[in-house]
Scaffold this motif. Structure first.
Motif, PDB file in Angstrom:
ATOM      1  N   SER A 131       0.834  -1.213   0.000  1.00 32.29           N
ATOM      2  CA  SER A 131       0.000   0.000   0.000  1.00 32.29           C
ATOM      3  C   SER A 131       0.862   1.253   0.000  1.00 32.29           C
ATOM      4  N   ILE A 132       1.986   1.203   0.712  1.00 28.09           N
ATOM      5  CA  ILE A 132       2.902   2.344   0.735  1.00 28.09           C
ATOM      6  C   ILE A 132       3.502   2.576  -0.644  1.00 28.09           C
ATOM      7  N   ALA A 133       3.921   1.507  -1.299  1.00 24.64           N
ATOM      8  CA  ALA A 133       4.514   1.632  -2.637  1.00 24.64           C
ATOM      9  C   ALA A 133       3.514   2.226  -3.621  1.00 24.64           C
ATOM     10  N   ASP A 134       2.252   1.764  -3.573  1.00 28.50           N
ATOM     11  CA  ASP A 134       1.225   2.287  -4.481  1.00 28.50           C
ATOM     12  C   ASP A 134       0.985   3.779  -4.248  1.00 28.50           C
ATOM     13  N   GLN A 135       0.939   4.192  -2.995  1.00 27.73           N
ATOM     14  CA  GLN A 135       0.697   5.608  -2.691  1.00 27.73           C
ATOM     15  C   GLN A 135       1.874   6.489  -3.102  1.00 27.73           C
ATOM     16  N   LEU A 136       3.080   5.963  -2.980  1.00 22.42           N
ATOM     17  CA  LEU A 136       4.255   6.750  -3.375  1.00 22.42           C
ATOM     18  C   LEU A 136       4.295   6.972  -4.880  1.00 22.42           C
ATOM     19  N   ILE A 137       3.856   5.962  -5.642  1.00 23.53           N
ATOM     20  CA  ILE A 137       3.796   6.117  -7.101  1.00 23.53           C
ATOM     21  C   ILE A 137       2.813   7.220  -7.475  1.00 23.53           C
ATOM     22  N   GLU A 138       1.661   7.217  -6.817  1.00 26.58           N
ATOM     23  CA  GLU A 138       0.658   8.252  -7.086  1.00 26.58           C
ATOM     24  C   GLU A 138       1.161   9.633  -6.631  1.00 26.58           C
ATOM     25  N   ALA A 139       1.922   9.647  -5.548  1.00 28.55           N
ATOM     26  CA  ALA A 139       2.386  10.917  -4.987  1.00 28.55           C
ATOM     27  C   ALA A 139       3.386  11.628  -5.895  1.00 28.55           C
ATOM     28  N   LYS A 140       4.048  10.882  -6.766  1.00 29.29           N
ATOM     29  CA  LYS A 140       5.024  11.513  -7.659  1.00 29.29           C
ATOM     30  C   LYS A 140       4.372  12.562  -8.564  1.00 29.29           C
TER      31      LYS A 140
END
Length: 394
Positions: A131-140
């Motif tokens: 879930s953290i990895a998915d949110q970081l991708i979106e945060a870029k």
């Protein structure tokens, strides 16, 4: 069976993570007491890496955040650090439920819920590596908007602090002699203790003025160095460290209030205040600049764009950006200094081997009667070479 033993057995049977609640005194700060097995309650949007590093180093087992640890503004680094260390992270719990939890209470976390015994106190989002990895991708995708906001904040900051940034007005006059000397500024950032170890030869050779920022001052003392100047909130710095420093500078708000100054007064230590809206590490750099340091080496500072944005302190980025512009080419990252030292050491070792081989050859020629003059030249060369090696390895 004692009650404590019975409760411990009950905790072992119940699923989830158990630990002692640690609640900060003020919003945006870490609890003063942290240790292995603690569950830390925070209210911090976009959990930064510095905070996460401190939590992992303390050995906490879980973090409960009232706010979103990843808001989507930019890919902040803190949640990833906690996940990699196996620290449970529950997000978006909200402030009202958090107010019910007292420091020192026993808590249990399971599937995004916070329990005291069998009673549910709060619930949020249980974060894991995926879930953290998915949110970081979106945060870029949010970085462009973040940089635009940063530009506006920088202009506003310059309006309020232009005299400080442009002319050094308000920088306290420390008694430690800095003019014309190297200065090393250590902040408790990612890998700062290891970076300091790599600079052992540099410190021995140049004897820079040592400025410890916040808990970075404690790191200097643990490494066997005497902090010349400490810049930061004294409440988070060890008493022995404060007493050993030559000078203590306490950052103050623009209204004059200096957090932690009461502790300094209780210890009977003299201190200077530095009223400014910048963060402590930027104030340390401004002190070095205002006192005409020849070179400033930074350890534990942010080095990449993501780290620059990932600071966890509202409004600190404009201060950081403008302060670094102020120092310009005199500002050098400690990791770069350590790398140059390693390269110099390798070249020095090769030079020593070359000199040794030439001396052996010269001796052989001299003994055979054909190289007396060549040996004399080699002696002069060896003296010069070993003089340079002395500088490399000092």
């Amino acid at each position: 069976m004692k009650l404590s033993g019975l409760l411990a057995r009950q905790e072992e049977v119940r699923p989830g993570v158990t630990g002692t609640a640690r609640v900060p005194r003020r919003s945006g700060e870490l609890p003063q007491r942290l240790g292995p097995g603690d569950i830390v309650l925070l209210d911090q949007v976009d959990l930064d890496r510095r905070t996460a590093d401190a939590l992992v180093a303390a050995g906490v087992v879980a973090v409960v955040n009232a706010a979103p640890s990843i808001s989507g503004r930019f890919p902040n680094l803190g949640p990833e650090v906690l996940s990699a260390a196996g620290v449970t992270l529950i997000d978006r719990v909200g402030r009202d439920p958090m107010r019910m939890i007292k420091d020192g209470a026993r808590l249990r976390l399971h599937e995004g819920r916070v329990y005291s015994g069998d009673r549910e106190l709060a619930s949020g989002t249980d974060q894991d590596a995926d879930s953290i990895a998915d949110q970081l991708i979106e945060a870029k995708t949010g970085m462009t908007a973040q940089l635009e906001a940063f530009s506006a904040d920088t202009i506003e900051f310059l309006r309020t602090e232009r005299m400080l940034i442009l002319d050094g007005v308000g920088v306290p006059a420390v008694t430690v002699p800095i003019e014309g000397r190297h200065v090393l500024v250590l902040v408790p950032g990612y890998g700062h203790a290891d970076d300091l170890k790599r600079l052992k030869r540099y410190i021995k050779h140049y004897r820079p003025v040592l400025i410890g920022v916040d808990a970075g001052a404690d790191t200097l003392l643990r490494a066997g160095y005497h902090p010349d100047v400490i810049v930061g909130d004294p409440s988070g710095i060890a008493t022995d460290t404060l007493k050993r420093a030559t000078e203590v500078v306490v950052p103050a708000h623009l209204d004059g209030h200096a957090p932690g100054i009461e502790r300094i007064q209780d210890l009977g230590i003299g201190a200077l205040t530095f009223p400014a809206s910048g963060n402590p590490e930027d104030l340390a750099l401004l002190i070095a600049d205002a006192h005409n340091a020849r070179l400033v080496v930074t350890v534990g500072f942010q080095a990449t764009l993501h780290e620059f944005l990932d600071r966890g302190r509202s409004g600190s980025n404009p201060s950081t950006f403008l302060t670094r512009l102020r120092l310009g080419s005199r500002l050098v990252d400690g990791a770069a200094v350590a790398s140059l030292q390693r390269a110099a050491g390798s070249n020095g070792a090769l030079a020593m081997l070359l000199v040794a081989a030439l001396v052996v050859l010269g001796v052989a020629l001299a003994v055979s009667g054909f190289g007396a003059s060549f040996l004399a030249v080699l002696v002069d060369f060896a003296r010069s070479a070993f003089g340079r090696l002395g500088e490399w390895f000092a």
